[in-house]
Design a protein around this motif. Structure first.
Motif, PDB file in Angstrom:
ATOM      1  N   ALA A   1       0.760  -1.217  -0.003  1.00 36.94           N
ATOM      2  CA  ALA A   1      -0.066   0.028   0.074  1.00 36.94           C
ATOM      3  C   ALA A   1       0.936   1.335  -0.062  1.00 36.94           C
ATOM      4  N   ASP A   2       0.252   2.089  -0.722  1.00 35.13           N
ATOM      5  CA  ASP A   2       1.120   3.556  -0.667  1.00 35.13           C
ATOM      6  C   ASP A   2       1.022   4.439   0.677  1.00 35.13           C
ATOM      7  N   VAL A   3       2.208   4.803   1.066  1.00 30.95           N
ATOM      8  CA  VAL A   3       2.228   5.661   2.339  1.00 30.95           C
ATOM      9  C   VAL A   3       1.469   7.085   2.085  1.00 30.95           C
ATOM     10  N   PRO A   4       0.419   7.382   2.894  1.00 29.41           N
ATOM     11  CA  PRO A   4      -0.139   8.776   2.835  1.00 29.41           C
ATOM     12  C   PRO A   4       0.814   9.724   3.061  1.00 29.41           C
ATOM     13  N   VAL A   5       1.288  10.862   2.186  1.00 27.12           N
ATOM     14  CA  VAL A   5       2.138  11.691   2.719  1.00 27.12           C
ATOM     15  C   VAL A   5       1.584  13.196   2.247  1.00 27.12           C
ATOM     16  N   ALA A   6       1.758  14.135   2.800  1.00 30.77           N
ATOM     17  CA  ALA A   6       1.320  15.771   2.340  1.00 30.77           C
ATOM     18  C   ALA A   6       2.025  16.047   0.968  1.00 30.77           C
ATOM     19  N   ALA A   7       1.176  16.732   0.303  1.00 31.75           N
ATOM     20  CA  ALA A   7       1.678  17.393  -1.025  1.00 31.75           C
ATOM     21  C   ALA A   7       3.013  18.033  -1.034  1.00 31.75           C
ATOM     22  N   ASP A   8       3.147  18.481   0.312  1.00 27.85           N
ATOM     23  CA  ASP A   8       4.451  19.432   0.218  1.00 27.85           C
ATOM     24  C   ASP A   8       5.420  18.757   0.908  1.00 27.85           C
ATOM     25  N   ALA A   9       5.345  17.493   1.274  1.00 26.26           N
ATOM     26  CA  ALA A   9       6.222  16.530   1.947  1.00 26.26           C
ATOM     27  C   ALA A   9       7.644  16.726   1.332  1.00 26.26           C
ATOM     28  N   GLU A  10       8.814  16.363   2.131  1.00 26.11           N
ATOM     29  CA  GLU A  10       9.998  16.649   1.636  1.00 26.11           C
ATOM     30  C   GLU A  10      10.470  15.369   0.856  1.00 26.11           C
ATOM     31  N   GLU A  11      10.968  15.717  -0.539  1.00 26.59           N
ATOM     32  CA  GLU A  11      11.718  14.643  -1.127  1.00 26.59           C
ATOM     33  C   GLU A  11      13.081  14.160  -0.565  1.00 26.59           C
TER      34      GLU A  11
ATOM     35  N   LEU B   1       9.134   5.315   0.838  1.00 26.13           N
ATOM     36  CA  LEU B   1       9.567   4.103   0.349  1.00 26.13           C
ATOM     37  C   LEU B   1       8.746   2.794   0.632  1.00 26.13           C
ATOM     38  N   ASN B   2       8.615   1.931  -0.677  1.00 32.43           N
ATOM     39  CA  ASN B   2       7.528   0.786  -0.642  1.00 32.43           C
ATOM     40  C   ASN B   2       8.592  -0.455  -0.951  1.00 32.43           C
ATOM     41  N   VAL B   3       8.423  -1.207  -0.006  1.00 30.40           N
ATOM     42  CA  VAL B   3       9.208  -2.416  -0.185  1.00 30.40           C
ATOM     43  C   VAL B   3       8.320  -3.773  -0.054  1.00 30.40           C
ATOM     44  N   THR B   4       8.203  -4.428  -0.950  1.00 26.21           N
ATOM     45  CA  THR B   4       7.450  -5.730  -0.961  1.00 26.21           C
ATOM     46  C   THR B   4       8.501  -6.827  -0.908  1.00 26.21           C
ATOM     47  N   ASN B   5       8.315  -7.935  -0.116  1.00 25.13           N
ATOM     48  CA  ASN B   5       9.293  -8.996  -0.301  1.00 25.13           C
ATOM     49  C   ASN B   5       8.573 -10.407  -0.747  1.00 25.13           C
ATOM     50  N   VAL B   6       9.306 -11.422  -0.395  1.00 22.76           N
ATOM     51  CA  VAL B   6       8.694 -12.847  -0.851  1.00 22.76           C
ATOM     52  C   VAL B   6       8.996 -13.584   0.329  1.00 22.76           C
ATOM     53  N   LEU B   7       8.361 -14.695   0.581  1.00 22.89           N
ATOM     54  CA  LEU B   7       8.635 -15.912   1.441  1.00 22.89           C
ATOM     55  C   LEU B   7       9.829 -16.712   0.831  1.00 22.89           C
ATOM     56  N   SER B   8      10.858 -16.863   1.836  1.00 27.42           N
ATOM     57  CA  SER B   8      12.011 -17.384   1.614  1.00 27.42           C
ATOM     58  C   SER B   8      11.799 -18.857   1.464  1.00 27.42           C
ATOM     59  N   ARG B   9      10.995 -19.592   2.377  1.00 27.74           N
ATOM     60  CA  ARG B   9      10.850 -20.939   2.259  1.00 27.74           C
ATOM     61  C   ARG B   9       9.309 -21.211   2.271  1.00 27.74           C
ATOM     62  N   ALA B  10       8.853 -22.221   1.728  1.00 23.70           N
ATOM     63  CA  ALA B  10       7.393 -22.761   1.890  1.00 23.70           C
ATOM     64  C   ALA B  10       6.962 -22.997   3.175  1.00 23.70           C
ATOM     65  N   LEU B  11       5.746 -22.953   3.599  1.00 20.33           N
ATOM     66  CA  LEU B  11       5.020 -22.993   4.867  1.00 20.33           C
ATOM     67  C   LEU B  11       3.764 -23.901   4.672  1.00 20.33           C
ATOM     68  N   GLY B  12       3.793 -24.883   5.471  1.00 15.42           N
ATOM     69  CA  GLY B  12       2.616 -25.910   5.624  1.00 15.42           C
ATOM     70  C   GLY B  12       2.107 -26.588   6.706  1.00 15.42           C
ATOM     71  N   VAL B  13       1.417 -27.150   6.826  1.00 16.39           N
ATOM     72  CA  VAL B  13       0.408 -27.735   8.026  1.00 16.39           C
ATOM     73  C   VAL B  13       0.818 -29.385   7.665  1.00 16.39           C
TER      74      VAL B  13
END
Length: 527
Positions: free
Chosen positions: A363-373, A383-395
């Motif tokens: 999801a995008d982080v809400p910031v003010a229009a005049d927020a600092e770059e 900063l938007n970071v999406t990751n993946v699972l390193s190993r499978a998970l099961g039951v």
């Protein structure tokens, strides 16, 4: 800035600490020896005092029984070590390294910063990640995040491009190897696929070189069947010389090593070609993993094309690595800030977290229009970071037609996280069943296996249920967070009972963490 935070590359052989400076740039802070990296070695001088870093590494040569190195390889495992009559866990020893890094940084800056982000190999599983976080807690630090090393490297190296690009990070550290393919642009990193080996790293090259030197010494000194490596003092000195020789052969075609054992004193010549021949099997393992991660990424994103290959980790400096990637895989790898990129990236991640401009759920982080770059975010405001699972998970389940137990994987390696796959419905296995064992497993090998013995049990709990006939429904739901921590919920629709099985676990309980915190706080440190 709203707050200060350190990024720490807690390495198997060397560690580093960084921050975002007043110019908005990530910078690595020097230790008391004026070096940017600190050996991940702890020497226990006495009951209540220890040395961390280069001095500990030097003393290890003369007193190996009271020194500890390569402890990162045992994070997330029951691997107690005893020094001077006291027992220490891998988390406690790692905490001493973290504590000394932060103490040194605070001394240099004249500040009292306690917030940190700590990096882990991409291929670390749930228990290793949680143990790393606990090490920070034992050190008296506030761990605001855990970030994988390749993502950290990409943050420091690859988020300033004007156009999105696909990056492959080849990260060969002192004790671990990771490959990660990700899309990166200013303010955004999306991991596509990861692979690696948590017990393959520069220390294995050191060992192979040490054996090469020892073999040549035995032949040159005429020792016959005698093995000098069985002598502890010779062994420690040999391993230290092997690391130095490895660094020399990175820059030169040959090197000379002095070996002494009993009445023998020999100068042993070693060439780069001999070193490369002795370690070609290790290089081959990294190439296989690199090809595997590309295949996984292409399967997930058909038509994917890698734009840049980045070499990260001190061991990637060896000429054989660049040569193998070019000659055998046809890649054109780019050199980086080998030893420092990960710590810098951790500082970037940490500053985004404490500035509350970090998103890890897509999801995008809400910031003010005049927020600092922000310069350290490549000119982005967030900063938007999406990751993946390193190993499978099961039951764990039981087959209807037999008593055989098997693992059914609900999420697979390289699935994007956070994730909540569709619930699955299981059934009781006998009439009048009054409880259900819910066991969460993590993939143990390179590939998924239904055999429970091939996987790692993370947690098991029992769900009490009313007496039910065979085949009565039990609904199983798995939730995985952005940091790769997992929770399984089992629900009995007949009796309305629910139980959560959380895999936010490590070898240490909360009580043991508290005890370790007291133990570590009572140790006087110096470097």
């Amino acid at each position: 800035m709203s707050d200060s935070v350190y990024g720490i590359d807690l390495g198997t052989t060397y560690s580093a600490i960084a921050r975002i400076n007043d110019l908005g740039q990530a910078e690595v802070l020097l230790n008391f020896d004026s070096n940017p990296t600190t050996p991940s070695v702890v020497y226990f001088e006495g009951d209540n005092n220890a040395v961390v870093g280069a001095e500990a590494k030097r003393v290890q040569l003369s007193d190996p029984d009271n020194a500890c190195s390569l402890i990162k390889r045992y994070m997330g495992t029951a691997y107690p070590q005893e020094f001077r009559g006291q027992e220490y866990t891998p988390e406690s020893i790692s905490a001493l390294i973290l504590k000394e890094l932060v103490k040194t940084a605070n001394s240099e800056l004249g500040e009292e910063v306690s917030k940190v982000v700590i990096t882990v190999p991409a291929y670390f599983g749930i228990q290793e990640k949680e143990s790393t976080k606990q090490a920070g807690q034992i050190a008296g630090l506030e761990v605001v995040g855990i970030v994988t090393e390749p993502v950290a490297a990409a943050l420091s190296l690859g988020i300033r491009g004007e156009q999105p690009e696909t990056i492959l990070v080849y990260d060969l550290g002192g004790g671990t190897f990771d490959t990660t393919i990700m899309r990166a642009e200013a303010g955004r990193v999306e991991v596509i696929a990861i692979d690696g080996n948590k017990t393959l790293g520069g220390a294995d090259w050191d060992e192979a070189l040490a054996q090469l030197i020892a073999d040549k010494f035995v032949a040159q000194a005429g020792l016959g069947d005698e093995n000098p490596r069985l002598d502890a003092e010779f062994e420690i000195e040999l391993l230290s010389q092997a690391e130095d020789t490895k660094k020399s052969l990175t820059k030169r075609e040959n090197a000379t090593v002095r070996c002494r054992f009993q009445d023998k004193d020999e100068q042993i010549a070693v060439t780069r070609a001999e070193f490369e021949a002795a370690t070609k099997h290790l290089v081959a393992q990294t190439l296989e993993i690199s090809q595997r991660v590309v295949a996984a990424a292409e399967a997930k994103a058909p038509g994917l094309k890698v734009d840049r290959v980045l070499l990260v980790g001190g061991s990637s400096k060896m000429p054989m690595i660049d040569m193998a990637l070019r000659e055998q895989l046809g890649w054109s790898p780019a050199n980086t800030d080998f030893d420092l990129a990960v710590a810098k990236g951790a500082a970037i991640y940490g500053q985004a977290a404490v500035d509350e401009v970090l998103s890890t759920d897509g999801a995008d982080v809400p910031v003010a229009a005049d927020a600092e770059e922000k310069y350290f975010l490549g000119g982005s405001k967030t900063l938007n970071v999406t990751n993946v699972l390193s190993r499978a998970l099961g039951v764990r389940f039981q087959r209807k037609e037999s008593d055989d137990l098997y693992i059914s994987f609900l999420l697979h390696a390289n699935d994007t996280i956070p994730a909540t796959p569709d619930p699955i419905r299981a059934g009781t296995v006998v009439d009048n069943q009054t409880s259900v064992a819910i066991a969460l497993y993590e993939q143990g090998g390179e590939r998924e296996s239904e055999n429970p013995n091939d996987n790692d049990l993370l947690q098991e709990k029992t769900l009490p249920i009313p007496s039910l006939p065979k085949g009565s429904p039990i609904d199983i739901t798995l939730v995985v967070t952005a940091e790769g921590l997992a929770r399984v919920t089992a629900y009995d629709p007949t009796g309305g009972q629910t139980i959560d099985v959380e895999a936010q676990v490590s070898v240490l309980s909360e009580e043991e963490v508290a005890q370790a915190t007291v133990q570590v706080s009572g140790i006087s440190l110096r470097s």
